[in-house]
Design a protein around this motif. Structure first.
Motif, mmCIF file in Angstrom:
data_model
loop_
_atom_site.group_PDB
_atom_site.id
_atom_site.type_symbol
_atom_site.label_atom_id
_atom_site.label_comp_id
_atom_site.label_asym_id
_atom_site.label_seq_id
_atom_site.Cartn_x
_atom_site.Cartn_y
_atom_site.Cartn_z
ATOM 1 N N GLN A 158 -3.460 43.985 49.050
ATOM 2 C CA GLN A 158 -2.544 44.027 47.904
ATOM 3 C C GLN A 158 -1.093 44.207 48.318
ATOM 4 O O GLN A 158 -0.176 43.966 47.518
ATOM 5 C CB GLN A 158 -2.963 45.131 46.921
ATOM 6 N N LEU A 181 -9.415 42.195 48.966
ATOM 7 C CA LEU A 181 -8.854 42.388 47.631
ATOM 8 C C LEU A 181 -9.897 42.971 46.697
ATOM 9 O O LEU A 181 -11.113 42.794 46.897
ATOM 10 C CB LEU A 181 -8.353 41.055 47.062
ATOM 11 N N ASP A 200 -10.069 42.004 43.584
ATOM 12 C CA ASP A 200 -10.393 40.952 42.610
ATOM 13 C C ASP A 200 -11.523 40.072 43.156
ATOM 14 O O ASP A 200 -11.311 38.921 43.559
ATOM 15 C CB ASP A 200 -9.154 40.109 42.319
ATOM 16 N N GLU A 201 -12.719 40.632 43.164
ATOM 17 C CA GLU A 201 -13.869 39.936 43.719
ATOM 18 C C GLU A 201 -15.043 40.112 42.771
ATOM 19 O O GLU A 201 -15.332 41.236 42.342
ATOM 20 C CB GLU A 201 -14.193 40.503 45.103
ATOM 21 N N GLY A 202 -15.701 39.006 42.419
ATOM 22 C CA GLY A 202 -16.803 39.061 41.469
ATOM 23 C C GLY A 202 -18.116 38.678 42.096
ATOM 24 O O GLY A 202 -18.164 37.858 43.025
ATOM 25 N N SER A 231 -11.289 29.701 39.279
ATOM 26 C CA SER A 231 -11.037 29.976 40.698
ATOM 27 C C SER A 231 -11.707 28.927 41.582
ATOM 28 O O SER A 231 -12.894 28.631 41.397
ATOM 29 C CB SER A 231 -11.564 31.365 41.065
ATOM 30 N N ILE A 288 -13.340 34.933 44.278
ATOM 31 C CA ILE A 288 -12.109 35.671 43.952
ATOM 32 C C ILE A 288 -11.780 35.393 42.488
ATOM 33 O O ILE A 288 -11.588 34.233 42.092
ATOM 34 C CB ILE A 288 -10.953 35.247 44.858
ATOM 35 N N THR A 289 -11.744 36.451 41.688
ATOM 36 C CA THR A 289 -11.527 36.274 40.250
ATOM 37 C C THR A 289 -10.053 36.082 39.899
ATOM 38 O O THR A 289 -9.748 35.609 38.798
ATOM 39 C CB THR A 289 -12.070 37.489 39.495
ATOM 40 N N ARG A 290 -9.141 36.447 40.766
ATOM 41 C CA ARG A 290 -7.705 36.236 40.520
ATOM 42 C C ARG A 290 -7.149 35.349 41.631
ATOM 43 O O ARG A 290 -6.627 35.832 42.630
ATOM 44 C CB ARG A 290 -6.979 37.583 40.480
ATOM 45 N N ALA A 314 -3.607 35.483 43.732
ATOM 46 C CA ALA A 314 -3.302 36.302 44.900
ATOM 47 C C ALA A 314 -3.437 35.505 46.193
ATOM 48 O O ALA A 314 -2.850 35.890 47.222
ATOM 49 C CB ALA A 314 -4.230 37.518 44.927
ATOM 50 N N ARG A 361 -17.573 46.462 46.128
ATOM 51 C CA ARG A 361 -16.392 46.819 45.322
ATOM 52 C C ARG A 361 -15.391 47.562 46.189
ATOM 53 O O ARG A 361 -15.765 48.268 47.139
ATOM 54 C CB ARG A 361 -16.778 47.646 44.102
#
Length: 498
Positions: A11, A58, A60-62, A91, A116-118, A121, A184
């Motif tokens: 980040q 990161l 932002d991981e699903g 994504s 990666i959900t975002r 980045a 997570r």
């Protein structure tokens, strides 16, 4: 020396490292935002034309677990691609992992979808890599390196939780049957790693509640937890987590893990970033998140290297083949020279032997033809005993018949066209007493003839002692009574016996 670049993204920004000779050297730090992306673009202009690997740590991981019908080939690929688009529609940084087949029902295949959900980045950094035609070989996350990490830990239980620390936060990764199921990243607490014990316990308990809610573990199951720490942080961390219920903590020396994969520097704290970077550089078959468009240059380089390697191998093979043919030709030439020398020596010896022999009564060619004809005669001729044996058997059965004269003729035994044949001309006689009864004498001769006939190929009665024509009467005069009745036979034997 093989040189590679590893970029670590969190980040706070992107940190670039250079890997050469088994060592990781810091290159540059690029902060998050437009300014950091600009400095990264400038650095790429001067960087070596080599392979780049990106490790994104990161939050932002699903992760989504699902089952699909068991199919293979292009159908499976199309089905998984559609599922990924449904789960992570915004994504491009997605992938899937097979978790094996279910044991009951249709035995569907269990799939873990992750991404990666975002993507914002990652987009600026990958856009620069693609725009500068940098060869990006893979985009990893710490969760995707779980398989390699389990290979170092070698847990003896089917499921568990791996907890590691880094400046980005506390990473918790749940595995089951040797495969990733969930991961997570929680925010990093303040202070040194040694003071993160309470935060680690709190976040681990949250993960435990989530796993129980998903029914991946039962409420009474004790969950094994592996803490990756530097040895100096064992005591303070263990003191904070040892009273946890339903959690069974195991301390793992982070330095030992790093040394096992070739990290030479001694770690001074519990930051697992060096371990993750080493695993990312070392891994080649783990699932990765980079889309194919971002890896196009890497694919081209791989194809070029493969073609070059095949060319080198082909050249080496041709060179070795040419060398072998040259050596074989040289050996054959030596053998030829040796054979010529031996032939000359034998010819000289042969001429000397001919010169030492007395003069021949006929030319050598004439003698050779005579010898060959004699050899053919011995090969094709029928020995006299072939005819004498059946004749002697019949004479034994008729002791009153006396053999007077026997002539044999082998015919043209040297001929290669006519069949081999042996002919006997036989003269025999009955006793003088038989002359008084001509009819009985002729019957005796006919009986001898009939006894000998089956044993030969051909038998002809050439002459009888009496005139036996049907219109004449058998009679004997005084002179005939004083002579023995004589008769003649012609007997023939060939190679093919009847």
């Amino acid at each position: 020396m093989l040189t590679r670049y590893l970029h670590y993204l969190d980040q706070e920004g992107l940190t670039s490292y250079r890997s050469a000779g088994g060592r990781l050297a810091f290159v540059a730090r690029h902060a998050t935002g437009a300014e950091g992306v600009a400095t990264f673009s400038q650095w790429l202009q001067t960087a070596d034309k080599t392979t780049h690997t990106l490790l994104a740590n990161l939050a932002d991981e699903g992760f989504q677990n699902d089952s699909i019908p068991y199919v293979a080939g292009s159908d499976r690929k199309a089905l998984i691609t559609r599922k990924l688009a449904q789960q992570f529609h915004a994504s491009p940084y997605v992938t899937s992992l097979s978790l094996g087949r279910e044991r009951e029902g249709r035995r569907d295949e269990r799939i873990l979808y992750t991404g990666i959900t975002r993507p914002g980045a990652l987009d600026p950094w990958l856009t620069e890599l693609q725009g500068r035609e940098a060869a990006l070989n893979a985009l990893y996350t710490p969760a995707l390196l779980t398989q390699a990490l389990l290979g170092l830990l070698r847990p003896e239980v089917p499921q568990g939780l791996i907890v590691s620390f880094c400046r980005a936060g506390i990473r918790q990764t749940y595995f089951e049957q040797g495969s990733l199921r969930f991961s997570r990243l929680s925010p990093a607490p303040e202070g040194d790693f040694s003071s993160w014990g309470e935060a680690c316990l709190r976040e681990t308990q949250k993960t435990l509640q989530y796993l129980s809610g998903q029914r991946w573990i039962t409420r009474n199951t004790r969950l094994p937890v592996w803490l990756l720490l530097a040895r100096q942080d064992f005591a303070p961390l263990l003191a904070a987590v040892e009273q946890a219920a339903q959690l069974e903590f195991h301390l793992v020396n982070l330095n030992t893990l790093c040394q096992a994969i070739g990290h030479r520097e001694q770690l001074t704290n519990s930051d697992s970033q060096p371990l993750l970077m080493r695993l990312a550089l070392r891994e080649s078959r783990a699932p990765q998140l980079a889309p194919e468009a971002s890896r196009r240059i890497h694919r081209f380089r791989q194809a070029r290297q493969l073609i070059f390697a095949l060319g080198v191998l082909a050249g080496l093979a041709l060179g070795l083949s040419a060398l072998k043919h040259y050596m074989d030709g040289r050996e054959l030439q030596q053998q030829r020279s040796q054979l010529l020398a031996e032939i000359q020596s034998e010819n000289l010896r042969y001429q000397q032997l001919l010169a030492s022999l007395p003069a021949q009564p006929a030319p050598l060619d004439s003698l050779r033809s005579v010898v060959e004809a004699e050899a053919r005669l011995h090969t094709r001729a029928i020995p006299p005993q072939a005819a004498l044996l059946p004749l002697s058997k019949s004479l034994e059965r008729f002791p009153d018949i006396e053999l007077l004269q026997l002539e044999w003729d082998a015919g043209d035994a040297a001929s290669t066209t006519s069949p081999a044949r042996l002919v006997l001309n036989i003269s025999a006689a009955l006793p003088v007493a038989a002359a008084s009864d001509p009819r009985t004498a002729l019957q005796r001769i006919q009986a001898f003839f009939a006894d000998l006939r089956p044993r030969v190929n051909e038998l002809v009665l050439q002459e009888q002692p009496f005139d036996a024509e049907s219109d004449k009467t058998l009679r004997s005069d005084a002179e005939t009574l004083r002579k023995r009745p004589e008769f003649k036979l012609r007997l023939a034997i060939s190679k093919e016996r009847p």
